[in-house]
Scaffold this motif. Structure first.
Motif, PDB file in Angstrom:
ATOM      1  N   ARG A 128       7.699  10.523   0.407  1.00 52.97           N
ATOM      2  CA  ARG A 128       6.316  10.415  -0.120  1.00 52.97           C
ATOM      3  C   ARG A 128       6.230  10.288  -1.773  1.00 52.97           C
ATOM      4  O   ARG A 128       7.243  10.892  -2.449  1.00 52.97           O
ATOM      5  CB  ARG A 128       5.905  12.013   0.056  1.00 52.97           C
ATOM      6  CG  ARG A 128       4.332  12.059  -0.239  1.00 52.97           C
ATOM      7  CD  ARG A 128       3.948  13.612   0.281  1.00 52.97           C
ATOM      8  NE  ARG A 128       2.630  13.763   0.160  1.00 52.97           N
ATOM      9  CZ  ARG A 128       1.844  14.835   0.342  1.00 52.97           C
ATOM     10  NH1 ARG A 128       2.516  15.702   0.978  1.00 52.97           N
ATOM     11  NH2 ARG A 128       0.606  14.897   0.075  1.00 52.97           N
ATOM     12  N   TYR A 147       5.832   5.006  -3.651  1.00 50.49           N
ATOM     13  CA  TYR A 147       4.908   3.826  -4.034  1.00 50.49           C
ATOM     14  C   TYR A 147       4.553   4.106  -5.490  1.00 50.49           C
ATOM     15  O   TYR A 147       4.588   3.290  -6.495  1.00 50.49           O
ATOM     16  CB  TYR A 147       4.063   3.717  -3.240  1.00 50.49           C
ATOM     17  CG  TYR A 147       2.937   2.250  -3.654  1.00 50.49           C
ATOM     18  CD1 TYR A 147       3.342   1.075  -3.333  1.00 50.49           C
ATOM     19  CD2 TYR A 147       1.353   2.691  -4.044  1.00 50.49           C
ATOM     20  CE1 TYR A 147       2.408   0.086  -3.685  1.00 50.49           C
ATOM     21  CE2 TYR A 147       0.674   1.565  -4.271  1.00 50.49           C
ATOM     22  CZ  TYR A 147       1.157   0.260  -4.144  1.00 50.49           C
ATOM     23  OH  TYR A 147       0.529  -0.761  -4.383  1.00 50.49           O
ATOM     24  N   ARG A 148       4.071   5.342  -5.836  1.00 52.56           N
ATOM     25  CA  ARG A 148       3.496   5.643  -7.265  1.00 52.56           C
ATOM     26  C   ARG A 148       4.691   5.458  -8.065  1.00 52.56           C
ATOM     27  O   ARG A 148       4.448   4.953  -9.362  1.00 52.56           O
ATOM     28  CB  ARG A 148       2.858   6.898  -7.049  1.00 52.56           C
ATOM     29  CG  ARG A 148       1.621   7.238  -6.200  1.00 52.56           C
ATOM     30  CD  ARG A 148       0.919   8.424  -6.526  1.00 52.56           C
ATOM     31  NE  ARG A 148       1.816   9.470  -6.305  1.00 52.56           N
ATOM     32  CZ  ARG A 148       1.659  10.217  -5.003  1.00 52.56           C
ATOM     33  NH1 ARG A 148       0.976   9.498  -4.195  1.00 52.56           N
ATOM     34  NH2 ARG A 148       2.315  11.154  -4.930  1.00 52.56           N
ATOM     35  N   ASP A 201       5.637   4.324   1.206  1.00 48.45           N
ATOM     36  CA  ASP A 201       6.110   5.630   1.441  1.00 48.45           C
ATOM     37  C   ASP A 201       6.722   5.718   3.084  1.00 48.45           C
ATOM     38  O   ASP A 201       7.892   6.466   3.154  1.00 48.45           O
ATOM     39  CB  ASP A 201       5.133   6.516   1.074  1.00 48.45           C
ATOM     40  CG  ASP A 201       4.814   6.711  -0.283  1.00 48.45           C
ATOM     41  OD1 ASP A 201       5.248   5.907  -0.858  1.00 48.45           O
ATOM     42  OD2 ASP A 201       3.849   7.607  -0.495  1.00 48.45           O
ATOM     43  N   GLY A 202       6.092   5.057   3.860  1.00 48.46           N
ATOM     44  CA  GLY A 202       6.624   5.127   5.290  1.00 48.46           C
ATOM     45  C   GLY A 202       7.849   4.345   5.456  1.00 48.46           C
ATOM     46  O   GLY A 202       8.858   4.923   6.128  1.00 48.46           O
ATOM     47  N   GLU A 217       1.860  -6.763   5.698  1.00 44.84           N
ATOM     48  CA  GLU A 217       1.306  -7.030   4.400  1.00 44.84           C
ATOM     49  C   GLU A 217       2.407  -7.717   3.716  1.00 44.84           C
ATOM     50  O   GLU A 217       2.168  -7.933   2.239  1.00 44.84           O
ATOM     51  CB  GLU A 217       1.776  -5.284   3.696  1.00 44.84           C
ATOM     52  CG  GLU A 217       0.739  -4.251   4.256  1.00 44.84           C
ATOM     53  CD  GLU A 217       0.760  -3.002   3.537  1.00 44.84           C
ATOM     54  OE1 GLU A 217       1.728  -2.838   2.619  1.00 44.84           O
ATOM     55  OE2 GLU A 217       0.164  -2.265   3.870  1.00 44.84           O
ATOM     56  N   GLN A 226      10.733   6.434   3.498  1.00 49.22           N
ATOM     57  CA  GLN A 226      10.786   7.856   3.876  1.00 49.22           C
ATOM     58  C   GLN A 226      10.684   8.795   2.766  1.00 49.22           C
ATOM     59  O   GLN A 226      11.497   9.720   2.789  1.00 49.22           O
ATOM     60  CB  GLN A 226      11.998   7.760   4.723  1.00 49.22           C
ATOM     61  CG  GLN A 226      11.765   6.615   6.022  1.00 49.22           C
ATOM     62  CD  GLN A 226      13.009   6.972   7.026  1.00 49.22           C
ATOM     63  OE1 GLN A 226      13.185   8.108   7.719  1.00 49.22           O
ATOM     64  NE2 GLN A 226      13.899   6.208   6.693  1.00 49.22           N
ATOM     65  N   ASN A 284       6.934  -3.516   7.654  1.00 45.28           N
ATOM     66  CA  ASN A 284       5.808  -4.148   6.696  1.00 45.28           C
ATOM     67  C   ASN A 284       5.265  -5.500   6.565  1.00 45.28           C
ATOM     68  O   ASN A 284       4.520  -5.814   5.776  1.00 45.28           O
ATOM     69  CB  ASN A 284       6.370  -3.764   5.066  1.00 45.28           C
ATOM     70  CG  ASN A 284       7.513  -4.651   4.961  1.00 45.28           C
ATOM     71  OD1 ASN A 284       7.859  -5.567   5.567  1.00 45.28           O
ATOM     72  ND2 ASN A 284       8.260  -4.183   3.952  1.00 45.28           N
ATOM     73  N   THR A 328       0.759  -1.091  -0.205  1.00 50.56           N
ATOM     74  CA  THR A 328      -0.144  -0.027   0.087  1.00 50.56           C
ATOM     75  C   THR A 328       0.908   1.108   0.022  1.00 50.56           C
ATOM     76  O   THR A 328       1.974   1.075   0.650  1.00 50.56           O
ATOM     77  CB  THR A 328      -0.987  -0.092   1.269  1.00 50.56           C
ATOM     78  OG1 THR A 328      -0.242   0.244   2.284  1.00 50.56           O
ATOM     79  CG2 THR A 328      -1.790  -1.282   1.411  1.00 50.56           C
ATOM     80  N   GLU A 329       0.306   2.274  -0.502  1.00 54.23           N
ATOM     81  CA  GLU A 329       1.048   3.514  -0.406  1.00 54.23           C
ATOM     82  C   GLU A 329       1.589   3.871   1.119  1.00 54.23           C
ATOM     83  O   GLU A 329       2.571   4.469   1.104  1.00 54.23           O
ATOM     84  CB  GLU A 329       0.014   4.566  -1.264  1.00 54.23           C
ATOM     85  CG  GLU A 329       0.752   6.112  -1.281  1.00 54.23           C
ATOM     86  CD  GLU A 329      -0.053   6.948  -2.055  1.00 54.23           C
ATOM     87  OE1 GLU A 329       0.742   8.039  -2.579  1.00 54.23           O
ATOM     88  OE2 GLU A 329      -1.188   6.811  -2.285  1.00 54.23           O
ATOM     89  N   THR A 330       0.726   3.964   1.847  1.00 57.88           N
ATOM     90  CA  THR A 330       0.847   4.096   3.364  1.00 57.88           C
ATOM     91  C   THR A 330       2.344   3.484   3.898  1.00 57.88           C
ATOM     92  O   THR A 330       3.293   4.157   4.195  1.00 57.88           O
ATOM     93  CB  THR A 330       0.008   4.159   4.311  1.00 57.88           C
ATOM     94  OG1 THR A 330      -1.194   4.780   3.895  1.00 57.88           O
ATOM     95  CG2 THR A 330       0.177   4.484   5.667  1.00 57.88           C
ATOM     96  N   THR A 331       2.269   2.309   3.553  1.00 58.01           N
ATOM     97  CA  THR A 331       3.397   1.199   4.279  1.00 58.01           C
ATOM     98  C   THR A 331       4.595   1.673   3.171  1.00 58.01           C
ATOM     99  O   THR A 331       5.718   1.855   3.858  1.00 58.01           O
ATOM    100  CB  THR A 331       3.115  -0.194   4.076  1.00 58.01           C
ATOM    101  OG1 THR A 331       1.848  -0.384   5.199  1.00 58.01           O
ATOM    102  CG2 THR A 331       4.188  -0.896   4.692  1.00 58.01           C
TER     103      THR A 331
END
Length: 368
Positions: A200, A203-204, A194-195, A233, A198, A230, A189-192
């Motif tokens: 932003r 992921y995209r 990107d976190g 996931e 570190q 992570n 997921t984008e949240t995991t």
């Protein structure tokens, strides 16, 4: 541009096609025939056309001379068939598990880099891995990749995928195909994701690069990296990887940095530690080697003691590497007389890094 490569590799002779992992083992007299025909601009032999069609579905009947089709690699007395080259340890992400520690943007200028690639070719390197921090953001990456390819090496790229959708890179890789592009999966997921990195938008960028590479038909391999951040996931990361690549590997054991820093060890997901097979030796330093961003050759990425300056000593400097490897793998300190050596899963250079990092004994030793 060559369609095929004929190369000595250790005790064998191989017929390879850039961009394809499979090859054909050929007899010594067939290699010598190709070498002679290429030098004389002779015609393609019938056995070669048949072999290429069987292995890759390649129709060579309409092609001209052997020299136009086959790049024939010269034999090397040094016998190093594989190498990894850390083009540049700088990176556009900040993953906490990274083994490179301070990811500095530094590497060789182009003239010295071209000299280094010639040295690796002369050492007999057929398979070359280009990596580092994120090699594709290095200012000389495109030239480095193209030159290694044109010298007759089968090139693998280790990348985070953030730049793979750029038209310049896609054009480079479709025109000169790598035999493998390996990307790491840090989240589903984008949240995991990107976190973890570190950064932003990481992921995209990863998903765009991955999709673009698959759309271009490039050979992909995905490494699922499971850490404490992570692990929740992990099944979704595996599923994502399997949708895009036939070759999927999973990495769960975190290692210290190459200088013995302990920070990556804090990322370990204890529930994902699994039993590793006993270490029974490897060919590092004898038939393979690692080169850092400054052209210093070492036994491997882990064992970096007594580096050999290839730009100063040239390929002849590699004659010392086997002896350095034998010394590095020799058990010492508390491991010298250990009764569990036959079932030990950790090589001595890696044990040394774990000790330097102050790692818990259960990360690398059966006595824990």
């Amino acid at each position: 541009m060559h369609e095929l490569i004929a190369a000595p590799f250790l005790e064998d002779f191989l017929l390879l096609r850039p961009g394809h992992a499979s090859g054909v083992k050929i007899r010594g007299h067939h290699y010598l025939e190709l070498r002679s025909l290429a030098a004389e601009e002779g015609p393609l032999p019938g056995w070669l056309c048949r072999a290429a069609h069987r292995r890759w579905g390649l129709d060579l009947d309409a092609h001209g001379s052997t020299r136009e089709v086959v790049l024939v690699r010269e034999p090397s007395p040094y016998g190093h068939g594989r190498a990894s080259y850390e083009v540049n340890n700088g990176c556009n992400w900040a993953c906490p598990h990274c083994v490179y520690g301070d990811k500095r943007h530094e590497g060789l200028p182009w003239p010295q880099r071209a000299k280094l690639l010639h040295t690796l070719r002369d050492a007999g390197v057929v398979w070359l891995e280009l990596g580092g921090g994120e090699c594709t953001i290095d200012p000389h990456f495109a030239d480095t990749y193209a030159y290694a390819h044109d010298l007759g090496m089968m090139v693998e790229i280790l990348t985070n995928g953030s730049t793979l959708d750029r038209p310049q890179l896609l054009g480079l890789f479709t025109g000169r195909r790598p035999y493998r592009i390996t990307l790491s999966v840090y989240g589903a997921t984008e949240t995991t994701f990107d976190g973890f990195t570190q950064r932003r938008g990481a992921y995209r960028k990863f998903r765009r690069g991955l999709a673009a590479a698959r759309e271009a038909g490039l050979p992909l391999s995905l490494s699922v990296v499971v850490t404490e951040a992570n692990a929740h996931e992990a099944p979704a990361m595996r599923a994502l990887a399997e949708r895009y690549a036939d070759r999927v590997r999973e990495y769960t054991h975190m290692s210290p940095t190459f200088t013995g820093g302990s920070d990556p060890l804090a990322q370990q997901a204890p529930d994902y530690l699994h039993h590793r097979t006993p270490f029974t030796g490897c060919d590092a330093g004898h038939t393979s080697l690692n080169v850092n961003p400054f052209g210093l050759a070492t036994v491997c990425k882990i064992s970096r003691d007594h580096p050999i300056p290839l730009l100063r000593e040239g390929v002849a400097g590699l004659t010392r590497l086997g002896g350095i490897a034998d010394q590095a793998l020799r058990r010492h300190s508390g491991c010298t007389d250990c009764a569990l050596q036959q079932s030990c899963t950790t090589c001595m250079p890696l044990v040394t890094l774990y000790r330097k990092a102050g790692a818990p004994l259960d990360r690398y030793c059966q006595h824990a």
